[in-house]
Write a protein that holds these residues in place. Structure first.
Motif, PDB file in Angstrom:
ATOM      1  N   GLY A  29      -3.439   3.392  -1.582  1.00 53.28           N
ATOM      2  CA  GLY A  29      -3.483   2.080  -2.216  1.00 53.28           C
ATOM      3  C   GLY A  29      -4.818   1.745  -2.858  1.00 53.28           C
ATOM      4  O   GLY A  29      -5.167   0.581  -2.990  1.00 53.28           O
ATOM      5  N   GLY A  30      -5.575   2.771  -3.243  1.00 56.12           N
ATOM      6  CA  GLY A  30      -6.841   2.529  -3.924  1.00 56.12           C
ATOM      7  C   GLY A  30      -7.948   2.025  -3.018  1.00 56.12           C
ATOM      8  O   GLY A  30      -8.926   1.452  -3.485  1.00 56.12           O
ATOM      9  N   MET A  31      -7.801   2.263  -1.723  1.00 47.96           N
ATOM     10  CA  MET A  31      -8.786   1.759  -0.767  1.00 47.96           C
ATOM     11  C   MET A  31      -9.932   2.754  -0.574  1.00 47.96           C
ATOM     12  O   MET A  31      -9.712   3.940  -0.401  1.00 47.96           O
ATOM     13  CB  MET A  31      -8.120   1.475   0.573  1.00 47.96           C
ATOM     14  N   THR A  32     -11.150   2.224  -0.586  1.00 50.58           N
ATOM     15  CA  THR A  32     -12.332   3.009  -0.254  1.00 50.58           C
ATOM     16  C   THR A  32     -12.533   2.946   1.257  1.00 50.58           C
ATOM     17  O   THR A  32     -11.904   2.116   1.934  1.00 50.58           O
ATOM     18  CB  THR A  32     -13.579   2.427  -0.942  1.00 50.58           C
ATOM     19  N   PRO A  33     -13.426   3.774   1.806  1.00 50.65           N
ATOM     20  CA  PRO A  33     -13.730   3.641   3.232  1.00 50.65           C
ATOM     21  C   PRO A  33     -14.207   2.231   3.591  1.00 50.65           C
ATOM     22  O   PRO A  33     -13.923   1.738   4.686  1.00 50.65           O
ATOM     23  CB  PRO A  33     -14.831   4.683   3.450  1.00 50.65           C
ATOM     24  N   LEU A  34     -14.905   1.572   2.669  1.00 46.80           N
ATOM     25  CA  LEU A  34     -15.369   0.208   2.934  1.00 46.80           C
ATOM     26  C   LEU A  34     -14.199  -0.759   3.090  1.00 46.80           C
ATOM     27  O   LEU A  34     -14.238  -1.665   3.918  1.00 46.80           O
ATOM     28  CB  LEU A  34     -16.317  -0.251   1.825  1.00 46.80           C
ATOM     29  N   TYR A  91       0.799  -1.218   0.000  1.00 50.10           N
ATOM     30  CA  TYR A  91       0.000   0.000   0.000  1.00 50.10           C
ATOM     31  C   TYR A  91       0.834   1.271   0.000  1.00 50.10           C
ATOM     32  O   TYR A  91       0.316   2.339  -0.179  1.00 50.10           O
ATOM     33  CB  TYR A  91      -0.940   0.012   1.215  1.00 50.10           C
ATOM     34  N   ARG A  92       2.133   1.174   0.228  1.00 51.17           N
ATOM     35  CA  ARG A  92       2.928   2.397   0.318  1.00 51.17           C
ATOM     36  C   ARG A  92       2.976   3.075  -1.047  1.00 51.17           C
ATOM     37  O   ARG A  92       2.900   2.438  -2.093  1.00 51.17           O
ATOM     38  CB  ARG A  92       4.331   2.110   0.838  1.00 51.17           C
ATOM     39  N   ASN A  93       3.107   4.373  -1.020  1.00 55.76           N
ATOM     40  CA  ASN A  93       3.167   5.094  -2.283  1.00 55.76           C
ATOM     41  C   ASN A  93       4.606   5.427  -2.629  1.00 55.76           C
ATOM     42  O   ASN A  93       5.537   5.064  -1.918  1.00 55.76           O
ATOM     43  CB  ASN A  93       2.269   6.338  -2.255  1.00 55.76           C
ATOM     44  N   GLN A  94       4.773   6.148  -3.709  1.00 58.70           N
ATOM     45  CA  GLN A  94       6.111   6.439  -4.214  1.00 58.70           C
ATOM     46  C   GLN A  94       6.946   7.247  -3.217  1.00 58.70           C
ATOM     47  O   GLN A  94       8.150   7.122  -3.172  1.00 58.70           O
ATOM     48  CB  GLN A  94       6.002   7.225  -5.522  1.00 58.70           C
ATOM     49  N   THR A  95       6.305   8.099  -2.419  1.00 60.69           N
ATOM     50  CA  THR A  95       7.039   8.970  -1.509  1.00 60.69           C
ATOM     51  C   THR A  95       7.380   8.302  -0.188  1.00 60.69           C
ATOM     52  O   THR A  95       8.092   8.881   0.621  1.00 60.69           O
ATOM     53  CB  THR A  95       6.252  10.262  -1.224  1.00 60.69           C
ATOM     54  N   LYS A 131     -11.192  -2.809  -6.384  1.00 62.03           N
ATOM     55  CA  LYS A 131      -9.998  -3.543  -5.943  1.00 62.03           C
ATOM     56  C   LYS A 131      -8.932  -2.546  -5.528  1.00 62.03           C
ATOM     57  O   LYS A 131      -8.717  -1.530  -6.186  1.00 62.03           O
ATOM     58  CB  LYS A 131      -9.467  -4.426  -7.066  1.00 62.03           C
ATOM     59  N   ASP A 132      -8.265  -2.846  -4.421  1.00 65.01           N
ATOM     60  CA  ASP A 132      -7.148  -2.013  -3.987  1.00 65.01           C
ATOM     61  C   ASP A 132      -5.896  -2.429  -4.754  1.00 65.01           C
ATOM     62  O   ASP A 132      -5.969  -3.257  -5.674  1.00 65.01           O
ATOM     63  CB  ASP A 132      -6.962  -2.085  -2.466  1.00 65.01           C
TER      64      ASP A 132
END
Length: 136
Positions: free
Chosen positions: A59-64, A9-13, A92-93
């Motif tokens: 990471g493309g996660m919704t609150p759900l 889930y980590r991003n580029q930064t 999908k995350d």
């Protein structure tokens, strides 16, 4: 501060955990909290708007997604969020998982009603798309 590493889930930064939390949208923060409740979710949606339920973050996660990973989230919390954005069940995350996948993996016993509701919705949507594709 320690950098997050090894997480899909980590991003580029490579944000630190406090930075990650600080940058989350309001509903994501509410869903991540150990004191989350259906009322907190409703209040957050009232304050920040229903669009919050459609927001994807980290990471493309919704609150759900967040609720389905939160061991403190009750079935009522999950249903409240689900009812606002039923299509989030299909999102999908970055790991390719949907909220339903997380619910099945982490807590099937206490959320069986939620899982059943989501499955019924998914099947109804699938049937509607198949009906539309047949040209009827």
């Amino acid at each position: 501060m320690t950098q997050m590493t090894g997480s899909p889930y980590r991003n580029q930064t490579q944000e630190t955990l406090p930075d990650l939390y600080r940058n989350l949208p309001p509903l994501h923060k509410a869903c991540l909290d150990i004191n989350v409740s259906a009322q907190v979710i409703e209040d957050t949606l009232h304050t920040h708007g229903v669009a919050e339920a459609y927001n994807t973050a980290h990471g493309g996660m919704t609150p759900l997604h967040i609720l389905s990973l939160n061991p403190h989230a009750t079935a009522e919390c999950i249903l409240t969020c689900f009812e606002v954005n039923m299509n989030a069940v299909f999102v999908k995350d970055v790991t390719g998982e949907t909220p339903l996948d997380h619910l099945r993996e982490y807590d099937i016993d206490s959320h069986i009603v939620v899982i059943a509701s989501i499955c019924i919705h998914r099947d109804n949507m699938r049937n509607a798309y198949e009906y539309k594709d047949r040209g009827s």
